[in-house]
Design a protein around this motif. Structure first.
Motif, PDB file in Angstrom:
ATOM      1  N   GLU A   1      -7.353  -3.660  -5.899  1.00  0.00           N
ATOM      2  CA  GLU A   1      -6.460  -2.574  -5.537  1.00  0.00           C
ATOM      3  C   GLU A   1      -7.131  -1.265  -5.923  1.00  0.00           C
ATOM      4  O   GLU A   1      -7.649  -1.126  -7.026  1.00  0.00           O
ATOM      5  CB  GLU A   1      -5.131  -2.688  -6.279  1.00  0.00           C
ATOM      6  CG  GLU A   1      -4.327  -3.922  -5.953  1.00  0.00           C
ATOM      7  CD  GLU A   1      -3.088  -4.011  -6.821  1.00  0.00           C
ATOM      8  OE1 GLU A   1      -2.134  -3.276  -6.552  1.00  0.00           O
ATOM      9  OE2 GLU A   1      -3.106  -4.793  -7.772  1.00  0.00           O
TER      10      GLU A   1
ATOM     11  N   TYR B   1       5.590   2.246  -4.411  1.00  0.00           N
ATOM     12  CA  TYR B   1       5.029   0.931  -4.717  1.00  0.00           C
ATOM     13  C   TYR B   1       5.901   0.249  -5.754  1.00  0.00           C
ATOM     14  O   TYR B   1       6.159   0.811  -6.814  1.00  0.00           O
ATOM     15  CB  TYR B   1       3.599   1.107  -5.244  1.00  0.00           C
ATOM     16  CG  TYR B   1       2.871  -0.141  -5.647  1.00  0.00           C
ATOM     17  CD1 TYR B   1       2.342  -0.261  -6.927  1.00  0.00           C
ATOM     18  CD2 TYR B   1       2.676  -1.188  -4.755  1.00  0.00           C
ATOM     19  CE1 TYR B   1       1.637  -1.380  -7.307  1.00  0.00           C
ATOM     20  CE2 TYR B   1       1.970  -2.308  -5.125  1.00  0.00           C
ATOM     21  CZ  TYR B   1       1.452  -2.411  -6.396  1.00  0.00           C
ATOM     22  OH  TYR B   1       0.755  -3.534  -6.767  1.00  0.00           O
TER      23      TYR B   1
ATOM     24  N   GLU C   1       0.862  -1.180   0.000  1.00  0.00           N
ATOM     25  CA  GLU C   1       0.000   0.000   0.000  1.00  0.00           C
ATOM     26  C   GLU C   1       0.896   1.226   0.000  1.00  0.00           C
ATOM     27  O   GLU C   1       1.836   1.314   0.794  1.00  0.00           O
ATOM     28  CB  GLU C   1      -0.917   0.026   1.223  1.00  0.00           C
ATOM     29  CG  GLU C   1      -2.025  -1.006   1.168  1.00  0.00           C
ATOM     30  CD  GLU C   1      -3.038  -0.832   2.277  1.00  0.00           C
ATOM     31  OE1 GLU C   1      -4.230  -1.087   2.021  1.00  0.00           O
ATOM     32  OE2 GLU C   1      -2.642  -0.453   3.394  1.00  0.00           O
TER      33      GLU C   1
ATOM     34  N   LYS D   1       2.018  -6.640   4.436  1.00  0.00           N
ATOM     35  CA  LYS D   1       1.012  -6.368   3.409  1.00  0.00           C
ATOM     36  C   LYS D   1       1.318  -7.047   2.084  1.00  0.00           C
ATOM     37  O   LYS D   1       0.412  -7.285   1.286  1.00  0.00           O
ATOM     38  CB  LYS D   1       0.846  -4.861   3.233  1.00  0.00           C
ATOM     39  CG  LYS D   1       0.170  -4.212   4.434  1.00  0.00           C
ATOM     40  CD  LYS D   1      -0.004  -2.718   4.268  1.00  0.00           C
ATOM     41  CE  LYS D   1      -0.696  -2.115   5.492  1.00  0.00           C
ATOM     42  NZ  LYS D   1      -0.820  -0.645   5.403  1.00  0.00           N
TER      43      LYS D   1
ATOM     44  N   GLN E   1      -4.466   1.774  -2.065  1.00  0.00           N
ATOM     45  CA  GLN E   1      -4.847   0.891  -0.973  1.00  0.00           C
ATOM     46  C   GLN E   1      -5.317  -0.454  -1.505  1.00  0.00           C
ATOM     47  O   GLN E   1      -5.796  -0.568  -2.629  1.00  0.00           O
ATOM     48  CB  GLN E   1      -5.951   1.545  -0.135  1.00  0.00           C
ATOM     49  CG  GLN E   1      -5.472   2.806   0.596  1.00  0.00           C
ATOM     50  CD  GLN E   1      -6.602   3.552   1.256  1.00  0.00           C
ATOM     51  OE1 GLN E   1      -7.561   3.948   0.607  1.00  0.00           O
ATOM     52  NE2 GLN E   1      -6.498   3.746   2.567  1.00  0.00           N
TER      53      GLN E   1
END
Length: 580
Positions: free
Chosen positions: A406, A334, A305, A353, A412
């Motif tokens: 996503e 990312y 995220e 995550k 997020q």
């Protein structure tokens, strides 16, 4: 004791002094070692969405267009022009025997990786003479990627597919055939001009490995977008619609992302790569786009995220907040939908995550063997069925991973609708399709063999004591074979790990493995893969229960129909009674 943050402060001063850069007053570079990271960028105050966090002029990027090495040794520039028929300086771009993999005079055609490795070696050896010296001072000298692990550390990954993709030997070969000859042929440039002491081959290989791993972790692919696009949200395009320079991920076609989070590091993000002929950062050189090192962009840490996006314009790169960022929050980039295994292989760390993206390989020969076992096929029979289906065209290995949403605008992750945890929803369609195709052909061939054997058997063998055909136990249905074969194969893949999931989870909970250590990262990787395989086994077993129930119902219906037909026959008057 050395001041850990001093190089970062010097780097920030250097960065701000570079013409065209910006760095927002509400962000700062901080020491994040307490969080298990190194340096990173955090918000000092609340930051609204769409805030420009920093700007990097393209002239500050280390690449073939900015380093003087490209003018000193033109042949080190990647061979894009050569592919269009242009000749390299000093030759035709190939050896006399037609092999363009390398030659001793240093004029071999380079690819983006070796080109940037050579540039990075040159700029590093220049020391204070290099315009990027403060940048090199904040780049890591030691990496935690598995390429630098010892044998015992690699064993902690157990049966993870990461082990087969480390690629140290392949990287060594590339360096010795593509990098060392250029350095040796141009020693006056790399050492005398740079003012550095000459290095022996082993030291050069080590330095090249360091630079290659730096490129693996921090470089971006550079591509000029030649096409006009009216969509202001096109990733990489500036909002004013002007021509852009895009930095692409090697797997962009498979994982298209919107403007929310960056997905543009140089490496392909596919953890499902089935290319068994290459590994490590060697395999990621296949994308022939030029590469560049981007100061400050790589100061951002990354997670599954993110809250920042880096847009790539013609003259500059701009980091922007994609959602409101609270004071004290880390600014996160990312790196793409990477499993923890791939994140570890490429960057040397794992996160909670990234478990959303966990993936594991299931070799097709393992599946085929378990399907054949369910049908009691001899090796020759299994091979014949495989030839008939042409399993060479099958995906191998097949990758297990999970589906989820996503939010591309805010960076997020969202769990599947109706789900409260990360659970595998279904077995891969590819795996089921291939298993059905093989089982269908094998069962058909098996039935033909059975019928042929029955037809050629003596009458005494064909009939039972009631004079009817002697029927053995009904063969398994296609669905039963597929479900049982998949369940067996997946269970065998899970059993390839020498420790159980329960034992690993207990070890994780005990806290006895130091957080942030290589063994801790390996434990997280194998736990994620085992959880995924356990979920897959459960799905296959559920398929088997359903297939057996369906087969039982069909057999019961068929038996009932046969019984009814026999009863109807018995109710008919005999021929003698009908005759008058």
């Amino acid at each position: 004791m050395a001041d850990y943050m001093q190089p970062a402060r010097a780097f920030l001063d250097w960065f701000r002094a570079w013409p065209g850069t910006t760095f927002h007053d509400d962000i700062e570079i901080v020491d994040l070692r307490a969080r298990g990271a190194g340096r990173g960028i955090v918000a000092k105050r609340d930051i609204p969405v769409d805030t420009v966090l920093f700007t990097i002029p393209r002239k500050a990027v280390i690449s073939a267009t900015t380093s003087e090495l490209a003018t000193l040794i033109p042949s080190i520039v990647q061979g894009a022009d050569n592919e269009e028929g242009e000749q390299e300086e000093g030759g035709d771009g190939e050896d006399d025997d037609g092999d363009d993999d390398g030659d001793d005079d240093g004029n071999s055609k380079q690819d983006p990786w070796t080109s940037l490795i050579l540039i990075m070696i040159y700029e590093f050896l220049r020391g204070t003479q290099s315009p990027w010296k403060p940048y090199f001072d904040v780049l890591p000298a030691v990496f935690d990627t598995p390429m630098f692990w010892g044998d015992d550390e690699l064993k902690a990954l157990q049966a993870s597919p990461v082990v087969g993709r480390v690629g140290r030997a392949e990287a060594d070969e590339m360096i010795r055939t593509k990098v060392l000859p250029v350095v040796r042929a141009n020693a006056a440039v790399f050492f005398d001009k740079a003012g550095a002491a000459p290095l022996d081959d082993d030291a050069l290989v080590q330095l090249a490995h360091r630079m290659g791993s730096t490129i693996m972790a921090y470089s971006f692919s550079l591509e000029k977008d030649e096409e006009d696009d009216d969509d202001d949200d096109h990733r990489g395009e500036k909002a004013d619609g002007s021509e852009d320079v895009e930095m692409r991920d090697g797997d962009e076609e498979e994982h298209a992302h919107g403007p929310g989070c960056d997905h543009d590091h140089a490496h392909d993000s596919s953890s499902s790569s089935s290319d068994g002929d290459s590994a490590g950062w060697v395999e990621d050189k296949d994308d022939q786009l030029p590469l560049g090192m981007v100061p400050m962009a790589d100061m951002l840490n990354a997670d599954a995220e993110c809250n920042a996006h880096i847009a790539h314009g013609v003259d500059a790169l701009t980091a922007t907040a994609v959602r409101p960022i609270c004071a004290g929050d880390e600014i996160l980039n990312y790196y793409g939908p990477l499993s923890n295994g791939e994140l570890l292989r490429r960057y040397g760390y794992t996160t909670d995550k990234h478990a959303f993206f966990d993936a594991v390989d299931v070799p097709w020969p393992l599946v085929q063997a378990h399907l054949a076992e369910q049908m009691h096929l001899l090796p020759a029979e299994a091979a014949k069925a495989a030839d008939a289906v042409d399993v060479d065209e099958f995906e191998d290995p097949v990758m297990l991973d999970r589906d989820f949403d996503e939010d591309e605008e805010t960076g997020q992750l969202r769990a599947p609708e109706g789900s409260t945890s990360v659970v595998l929803a279904e077995l891969p369609q590819t795996l089921r399709r291939q298993a059905r195709a093989f089982a269908k052909v094998a069962l058909r061939q098996q039935q033909k063999r059975r019928e042929k054997a029955l037809a050629s058997a003596p009458k005494s063998k064909q009939t039972g004591k009631n004079g009817k055909n002697d029927k053995t136990q009904a063969p398994k249905t296609e669905k039963e074979v597929v479900a049982a074969g998949l369940a067996g194969a997946l269970a065998a893949r899970l059993a390839a790990y020498p420790t159980s999931l329960a034992a690993d989870e207990a070890l994780w909970q005990s806290g006895s493995v130091p957080a942030g250590s290589r063994l801790h990262a390996a434990l997280r990787v194998r736990i994620g893969e085992k959880r995924l395989l356990a979920e897959a086994v459960a799905l296959a077993k559920a398929m088997l229960v359903e297939a057996k129930a369906e087969a039982k119902a069909e057999a019961k219906a068929a038996a009932s129909k046969t019984k009814k037909n026999v009863r109807d026959d018995d109710d008919q008057p005999s021929g003698k009674r009908q005759k008058r």
